[in-house]
Write a protein that holds these residues in place. Structure first.
Motif, short mmCIF file in Angstrom:
data_model
loop_
_atom_site.label_atom_id
_atom_site.label_comp_id
_atom_site.label_asym_id
_atom_site.label_seq_id
_atom_site.Cartn_x
_atom_site.Cartn_y
_atom_site.Cartn_z
N ALA A 1 0.85 -1.19 0.00
CA ALA A 1 0.00 0.00 0.00
C ALA A 1 0.88 1.23 0.00
CB ALA A 1 -0.89 0.00 1.23
N ASP A 2 0.25 2.40 -0.04
CA ASP A 2 1.03 3.63 0.11
C ASP A 2 1.68 3.62 1.49
OD1 ASP A 2 0.38 4.51 -2.35
OD2 ASP A 2 -1.22 5.88 -1.69
N ALA A 3 2.83 4.25 1.59
CA ALA A 3 3.58 4.20 2.83
C ALA A 3 2.77 4.74 4.00
CB ALA A 3 4.89 4.97 2.68
N ASP A 4 2.02 5.83 3.77
CA ASP A 4 1.23 6.42 4.85
C ASP A 4 0.19 5.44 5.38
OD1 ASP A 4 2.64 8.63 4.24
OD2 ASP A 4 1.03 9.60 3.07
N GLU A 5 -0.45 4.75 4.43
CA GLU A 5 -1.46 3.77 4.83
C GLU A 5 -0.85 2.68 5.67
OE1 GLU A 5 -3.97 2.14 1.66
OE2 GLU A 5 -3.66 4.04 0.60
N LEU A 6 0.31 2.20 5.26
CA LEU A 6 0.96 1.13 6.02
C LEU A 6 1.32 1.62 7.41
CD1 LEU A 6 3.30 -0.63 3.43
CD2 LEU A 6 1.18 -1.48 4.42
N LEU A 7 1.81 2.86 7.49
CA LEU A 7 2.18 3.41 8.80
C LEU A 7 0.96 3.48 9.71
CD1 LEU A 7 4.73 6.25 7.99
CD2 LEU A 7 5.11 4.29 9.48
N ALA A 8 -0.21 3.70 9.11
CA ALA A 8 -1.43 3.85 9.90
C ALA A 8 -2.11 2.50 10.16
CB ALA A 8 -2.39 4.79 9.18
N ASP A 9 -1.68 1.47 9.43
CA ASP A 9 -2.33 0.16 9.54
C ASP A 9 -2.07 -0.47 10.91
OD1 ASP A 9 -3.20 -2.27 7.35
OD2 ASP A 9 -2.31 -2.90 9.26
N GLU A 10 -3.15 -0.97 11.51
CA GLU A 10 -3.01 -1.49 12.87
C GLU A 10 -2.11 -2.72 12.94
OE1 GLU A 10 -6.45 -2.36 15.51
OE2 GLU A 10 -7.04 -0.34 14.87
N ALA A 11 -2.31 -3.62 11.99
CA ALA A 11 -1.51 -4.85 12.00
C ALA A 11 -0.03 -4.51 11.85
CB ALA A 11 -1.96 -5.77 10.87
N VAL A 12 0.27 -3.57 10.96
CA VAL A 12 1.67 -3.18 10.75
C VAL A 12 2.22 -2.53 12.01
CG1 VAL A 12 3.20 -1.69 9.43
CG2 VAL A 12 1.36 -2.91 8.27
N GLN A 13 1.40 -1.68 12.61
CA GLN A 13 1.87 -1.01 13.83
C GLN A 13 2.20 -2.02 14.90
OE1 GLN A 13 -0.93 1.95 15.11
NE2 GLN A 13 -0.21 3.42 13.58
N LYS A 14 1.35 -3.02 15.04
CA LYS A 14 1.57 -4.05 16.06
C LYS A 14 2.84 -4.82 15.78
CE LYS A 14 -2.26 -5.84 18.68
NZ LYS A 14 -3.64 -6.15 18.32
N ALA A 15 2.96 -5.26 14.55
CA ALA A 15 4.05 -6.17 14.23
C ALA A 15 5.39 -5.46 14.08
CB ALA A 15 3.71 -6.95 12.96
N TYR A 16 5.38 -4.27 13.52
CA TYR A 16 6.67 -3.68 13.13
C TYR A 16 6.99 -2.34 13.79
CZ TYR A 16 6.33 -7.24 9.59
OH TYR A 16 6.21 -8.44 8.97
#
Ligand SMILES: Nc1ncnc2c1ncn2[C@@H]1O[C@H](COP(=O)(O)OP(=O)(O)OP(=O)(O)O)[C@@H](O)[C@H]1O
Ligand SMILES: [Mg+2]
Lengths: 240, 293
Positions: free
Chosen positions: A222-237
Motif C-alpha cells: 500500500a502507500d507508505a502512509d497507509e501502512l504506517l497507519a495500519d493497525e496490523a503493521v503497527q503491532k508487528a513492526y
C-alpha cells in the motif's frame, strides 16, 4: 504485459539448498519512486535483493528491468544496465582506500572519466567526511562512514535503480536519521530506490509506497502512509 | 673472506630473484582468489622449456620471439588451469583447491615428460658468457639479466596493483567477491587475468634462469616449493613481502651453502622458514590476519 514500471518482479522464488527463502514475490517500482520493503529478521529481504542482482540465482519467476528481462543476466551486466546495490553490512573493500572504493564503484563507467570525476566531486560534497578520509583504508571507517562510502560507491555506478539493504543496521538513531535524510534527498534528485529495512518506521517514513514481507511472501502492499497507519503493521513492526 | 662473501651475496641475489618472481606469482593468485596455487613452479618450467623448444634447431625462432611465444603459451596454460580446474570447484574449501592445484602440477609435469622426455635443456645466454669482474668476485651477464628482469617485473606488478583500475579490481575480487560483483566487476574475467599474469611471471622467471640453471620436466617442483616458502616467509597475500621473502631465502641458501655446506642449504632455508612461522605466523611482512576478513 506492457507496463510503465522500471522494475517489475513476477512470482520470484529463491532457495538455499532445500530451503525456500522467497515464495513467489511480485512487486514493481515505477520510475522516480522510493519504495520500501519492510520485514522482520529472516523474512527474505536480503535474499530478494541478492536475487535481483543475480548474485544469488533465482529458482523461478521473472525480473524485468527497463523493459528487458534480466532474470539470468550476469551480475556485472545488471550493474551495467543500471541497477546498483548497496549491500547489507556495507561490504566495503576494507584494505583499499576510501577513494579506491569509490572509483571501483565507477568500474562500469571507467571509460567515461569526466563523468566519474564530476560524480566523485558530488559525492565528496554530499559526504565531506569521505573526502577528508579518502586516503585511509576503508576498513578503518566507523559504521556510519562505511554506510556513506557504500552509498557513494553505488552512486558512482550511475544507477537508474538503487537497491538499498538495511542502511540503518547497527547505527545510532542520530546517524540513522542522517542516512535516511540522504536517501530521501537522492530520491528527490531523481534516483529510483528500492529500500529494504527492518526499521519499518524510518523506511516507511520516507517512502512513497511500501510492501510488507513475511517468510518470503508479500503480505501487504500500500502507500507508505497507509501502512504506517495500519493497525496490523503497527503491532508487528512499529512497536505500538 | 670478504670477496667470498660478496660472491655468495651475488649468487644469493640471483637465485633469490627467481624465488621472488615465483613467490610473487603465488601472492597474486592468492590475493585474487584465496587459492594457493601449487602449479606455480610448473609455470616456470613450462616457460623455460617452451622457450628452449621454440628457439631450438635451424628453424627455431630468434630468442626474443621464442621468449614471447613461451610466455604466451604459459599464460594460456595458467588461464586454462583457472577455467577448467579451479573455476568448476567454486566455493570449495582451501584444502580442496590446494589438492586440485597439486593435481594440476602433477598433470603438467606428466605432459612435459611426454613432450620433452627427461633430458636437461638450456637456453643460450642472452648476452654472452663472459663473467664480469666485481672486486674479486665475478658475475655472469645472465645473472644481471635475472636481477634486472626480476626488478622490472616486480615494479611492473607493483604499479599494476597500486595504480591501475584493473589491478585494483582484482584486489577487490579477493577482499569481497560479492561486493565486486555488485560494483559491476566481471569476477570470472578478473580471476583469469590474475592466473594469466601469474603464469606470465613464472614463465619469465623460467626464461631468465634457463641459461644458467638448465630446465627439465621436473624443475618446477623445487622452484615451486621455494616460491611458496618465499610467499609465506613474506606473508601470504603481500606481494612485496613475497619478493623480499624470495631474496632473503636466496641469500640464506647461498650463504649457508658457501659457509656451511651446500648439502644443507635447502634444509637451512626450510628451518628458517619454520622458525619464522613459529614466531610470526603471518610471515615477516604479513599484516595481521584481521585485515583479510
Ligand atoms: N546463505 C544462506 N544459507 C542458508 N539459508 C540462508 C542463507 N542466507 C539466508 N538464509 C535463510 O533465508 C531466509 C531469508 O534470509 P535473509 O537474509 O534474506 O533475510 P532478511 O530479511 O534479509 O533478514 P535480516 O533482516 O536479518 O537481514 C532466512 O530464513 C535465512 O535463515
Ligand atoms: Mg538482510
Amino acid at each position: 504485459m506492457p507496463s510503465d514500471a522500471l522494475l517489475q518482479v513476477e512470482a520470484l522464488t529463491a532457495h538455499y539448498g532445500p530451503i525456500q527463502a522467497l515464495n513467489g514475490i511480485s512487486l514493481e517500482v515505477k520510475p522516480g519512486e522510493l519504495v520500501a520493503m519492510v520485514g522482520a529478521n529472516g523474512a527474505g529481504k536480503t535474499t530478494l535483493l541478492h536475487t535481483l542482482s543475480n548474485v544469488h540465482k533465482s529458482s523461478g519467476g521473472k525480473v524485468i528491468f527497463d523493459g528487458q528481462e534480466i532474470t539470468r543476466t550476469a551480475p556485472h551486466k545488471i550493474v551495467q544496465a543500471g541497477i546498483c546495490h548497496i549491500p547489507e553490512g556495507r561490504q566495503v573493500f576494507a584494505p583499499l582506500s576510501v577513494e579506491d572504493n569509490l572509483l571501483l564503484g565507477g568500474f562500469t563507467q571507467r571509460k567515461n572519466k569526466a563523468w566519474v570525476e564530476e560524480e566523485l566531486a558530488k559525492i565528496y560534497t554530499l559526504f565531506p567526511i569521505l573526502k577528508e578520509k579518502r586516503r585511509q583504508a576503508a576498513g578503518t571507517l566507523s559504521g556510519g562512514q562505511q554506510q556513506m562510502l557504500a552509498m557513494g560507491r553505488a552512486l558512482l555506478g550511475r544507477p537508474k535503480l538503487l537497491l538499498l539493504d538495511e542502511p540503518s543496521m547497527g547505527l545510532a538513531p542520530l546517524l540513522v536519521a542522517e542516512i535516511f535524510r540522504v536517501v530521501r534527498e537522492l530520491n528527490e534528485k531523481g534516483v529510483t530506490i528500492l529500500l529494504v529495512e527492518q526499521n519499518a518506521k524510518a523506511a516507511l517514513g520516507i517512502a512513497d509506497r511500501g510492501y510488507v514481507l513475511e517468510t518470503g511472501r508479500v503480505v501487504l502492499s500500500a502507500d507508505a502512509d497507509e501502512l504506517l497507519a495500519d493497525e496490523a503493521v503497527q503491532k508487528a513492526y512499529l512497536g505500538h | 673472506m670478504f670477496d667470498q662473501i660478496l660472491q655468495f651475496l651475488l649468487t644469493g641475489i640471483t637465485v633469490g630473484s627467481t624465488y621472488a618472481l615465483v613467490g610473487l606469482g603465488f601472492a597474486i593468485i592468492y590475493n585474487a582468489s584465496d587459492v594457493v596455487n601449487f602449479s606455480q613452479g610448473e609455470f616456470v618450467m613450462i616457460g623455460g622449456m617452451s622457450a628452449v623448444a621454440l628457439s631450438a634447431g635451424d628453424t627455431g625462432l630468434p630468442l626474443w620471439a621464442a621468449a614471447i611465444g613461451a610466455v604466451l603459451i604459459t599464460m594460456l596454460v595458467g588461464m586454462a588451469l583457472q577455467r577448467f580446474a579451479i573455476a568448476p570447484a567454486r566455493g570449495a574449501s582451501v584444502v580442496t583447491t590446494i589438492i586440485i592445484t597439486i593435481g594440476a602440477s602433477i598433470f603438467l609435469r606428466g605432459v612435459a615428460l611426454l613432450v620433452w622426455g627427461k633430458d636437461l635443456f638450456a637456453l643460450p645466454h642472452f648476452s654472452g658468457e663472459e663473467p664480469i669482474q666485481i672486486g674479486n668476485a665475478t658475475i655472469l651477464p645472465q645473472s644481471l639479466w635475472v636481477m634486472g628482469g626480476a626488478a622490472a617485473l616486480v615494479m611492473g606488478a607493483q604499479y599494476f596493483f597500486n595504480h591501475t583500475t584493473l589491478g585494483k579490481a582484482i584486489l577487490a575480487c579477493s577482499c569481497n567477491k560479492t561486493a565486486a560483483h555488485l560494483v559491476g566487476i566481471n569476477v570470472g574475467i578478473m580471476l583469469l587475468v590474475a592466473y594469466g599474469m601469474s603464469a606470465a611471471l613464472g614463465a619469465m622467471a623460467g626464461i631468465l634462469v634457463a641459461p644458467i640453471t638448465f630446465s627439465s620436466y621436473d624443475t618446477g617442483v623445487m622452484l615451486g616449493l621455494k616460491g611458496f616458502s618465499a610467499a609465506i616467509l613474506g606473508g601470504m597475500g603481500n606481494p612485496m613481502g613475497a619478493v623480499a621473502g624470495g631474496l632473503l631465502l636466496g641469500l640464506i641458501e647461498s650463504l649457508s651453502a658457501g659457509l656451511i655446506s651446500s648439502g644443507y642449504k635447502d634444509a637451512i632455508g626450510f628451518i628458517i622458514l619454520l622458525l619464522v612461522l613459529f614466531f610470526r605466523p603471518s610471515g615477516l611482512f604479513g599484516k595481521a590476519s584481521v585485515d583479510r576478513v
